[in-house]
Design a protein around this motif. Structure first.
Motif, short mmCIF file in Angstrom:
data_model
loop_
_atom_site.label_atom_id
_atom_site.label_comp_id
_atom_site.label_asym_id
_atom_site.label_seq_id
_atom_site.Cartn_x
_atom_site.Cartn_y
_atom_site.Cartn_z
N LEU A 262 114.38 64.28 25.30
CA LEU A 262 114.33 62.85 25.59
C LEU A 262 115.40 62.02 25.68
CD1 LEU A 262 111.56 62.04 22.85
CD2 LEU A 262 111.20 62.57 25.39
N TRP A 263 116.60 62.27 25.19
CA TRP A 263 117.87 61.59 25.61
C TRP A 263 118.25 61.89 26.86
CZ3 TRP A 263 123.16 63.41 25.74
CH2 TRP A 263 124.22 62.38 25.82
N VAL A 264 118.30 62.99 27.39
CA VAL A 264 118.66 63.38 28.80
C VAL A 264 117.68 62.77 29.81
CG1 VAL A 264 119.00 65.14 30.26
CG2 VAL A 264 119.80 65.59 28.34
N LEU A 265 116.48 62.65 29.41
CA LEU A 265 115.35 62.09 30.27
C LEU A 265 115.82 60.40 30.43
CD1 LEU A 265 112.95 62.68 32.08
CD2 LEU A 265 111.49 62.10 30.01
N SER A 266 115.99 60.00 29.27
CA SER A 266 116.28 58.55 29.26
C SER A 266 117.55 58.22 30.22
CB SER A 266 116.58 58.08 27.86
OG SER A 266 117.63 58.59 27.29
N ILE A 267 118.54 59.15 30.12
CA ILE A 267 119.79 58.82 30.93
C ILE A 267 119.47 59.15 32.29
CG2 ILE A 267 122.23 59.73 31.64
CD1 ILE A 267 122.46 60.82 28.60
N VAL A 268 118.58 60.19 32.75
CA VAL A 268 118.19 60.00 34.18
C VAL A 268 117.27 59.06 34.64
CG1 VAL A 268 116.86 61.63 35.62
CG2 VAL A 268 118.39 62.97 33.99
N GLY A 269 116.43 58.68 33.71
CA GLY A 269 115.59 57.43 34.04
C GLY A 269 116.45 56.24 34.14
N SER A 270 117.65 55.99 33.69
CA SER A 270 118.38 54.85 33.65
C SER A 270 119.25 54.76 35.26
CB SER A 270 119.67 54.76 32.59
OG SER A 270 120.48 55.66 32.82
N TRP A 271 119.21 56.19 35.69
CA TRP A 271 119.94 56.04 37.31
C TRP A 271 118.84 55.92 38.12
CZ3 TRP A 271 122.32 61.89 36.00
CH2 TRP A 271 123.36 61.56 35.22
N CYS A 272 117.70 55.99 37.95
CA CYS A 272 116.44 56.05 39.08
C CYS A 272 115.46 55.45 38.56
CB CYS A 272 116.53 57.40 39.92
SG CYS A 272 115.81 58.58 38.99
N ASN A 273 114.58 54.85 39.48
CA ASN A 273 113.07 54.32 39.21
C ASN A 273 112.15 55.50 38.78
OD1 ASN A 273 112.42 55.07 41.71
ND2 ASN A 273 112.56 52.99 42.28
N PHE A 274 110.75 55.19 38.22
CA PHE A 274 109.92 56.18 38.13
C PHE A 274 109.45 56.84 39.37
CE2 PHE A 274 105.38 57.31 37.69
CZ PHE A 274 105.51 58.26 36.76
N LEU A 275 109.44 56.28 40.51
CA LEU A 275 108.95 56.61 41.91
C LEU A 275 109.76 57.83 42.12
CD1 LEU A 275 107.02 56.90 44.07
CD2 LEU A 275 108.12 55.03 45.25
N THR A 276 111.15 57.74 42.09
CA THR A 276 112.37 58.54 42.55
C THR A 276 112.38 59.80 41.56
OG1 THR A 276 113.64 56.81 43.58
CG2 THR A 276 114.67 58.77 42.97
#
Length: 254
Positions: free
Chosen positions: A176-190
């Motif tokens: 979940l921590w890695v996913l949160s970092i990836v989510g801060s880089w791009c939006n949900f559609l990307t």
């Protein structure tokens, strides 16, 4: 004494029968009946995530698995191309979904209206507009499957949060921590498009080169387990040992 002697005799008979059966089977078996070295090796090969089924079965089988594994290249390329076009349209060109739906409906209604009026001048029957309906059964099946998966995910999260499996808990927290970092880089559609592209590339590459990937994954997994054992011995055990369990019990008794 008699019962003990009877049990001793029955045990000796079983041992003799096993020895005879082993000798007869070893003498009667031919070289053709023996498993080949390749079969013996494949039976011991490490498979990623401990899977025992083919990749097609792991993905659920059926048409979705055929699309992800490129069984039909035209359909797979069409699906991936459509997803790419939608991502370019909404992300790069900053088009909005509601505007796209309205523009498509305007174009469709205008074309049908012009064709219906043009047929009066060329003495042809008007175009037959199909009776568009959304089938109820596929929608209910999709909603039921989605509800089942969500409930199963919530049950898994609840089981992990109960504190029964520390290794699984740490893995979920890290994921979940890695996913949160990836989510801060791009939006949900990307993020959804990246996941969609990975589903169309990673399974087919793994299925093609699984004999080369699995040994590497086995070494990586062994190294991860080794590092986790060191972390558990040096950090977790010390942290857990400092928790004052006895004092809390004494306070409750008092």
């Amino acid at each position: 004494m008699a019962e003990h002697a009877a049990e001793h005799e029955s045990l000796l008979e079983k041992i003799v029968d096993k020895v005879k059966g082993h000798d007869s089977s070893s003498s009667s078996d031919s070289d053709d009946d023996k498993p080949s070295p390749g079969e013996a090796v494949t039976g011991k090969i490490f498979r990623l995530f401990g899977r025992e089924k083919p990749v097609h079965k792991v993905l659920g089988g059926g048409k979705p698995a055929d699309i992800f594994l490129w069984r039909n290249k035209k359909i797979s390329a069409g699906v991936l191309g459509g997803a790419t076009a939608m991502w370019i349209l909404f992300e790069l060109l900053e088009y909005h979904l509601l505007a796209l739906v309205c523009h498509i409906l305007i174009l469709a209604v205008a074309v049908l209206f012009l064709l219906a009026n043009a047929t009066k001048f060329i003495n042809r029957p008007p175009p037959q507009i199909p009776d568009l309906k959304i089938p109820e059964k596929p929608v209910l099946e999709f909603a039921s499957a989605l509800t089942y998966e969500i409930n199963r995910g919530l049950a898994i999260l609840g089981d992990i949060a109960s504190g029964r499996d520390l290794k699984k808990f740490l893995g979920v927290i890290a994921g979940l921590w890695v996913l949160s970092i990836v989510g801060s880089w791009c939006n949900f559609l990307t993020l959804f498009y990246i996941s969609f592209v990975l589903l169309h590339t990673v399974p087919v590459i793994y299925e093609k080169y699984e004999d080369q990937i699995d040994p590497f994954a086995e070494k990586a997994l062994m190294e991860i387990k080794k590092q986790y054992a060191v972390f558990d011995a040096k950090v977790l055990s010390k942290v857990l040992s400092k928790i004052p369990k006895g004092k809390l019990k004494d306070k409750k008794k008092a």
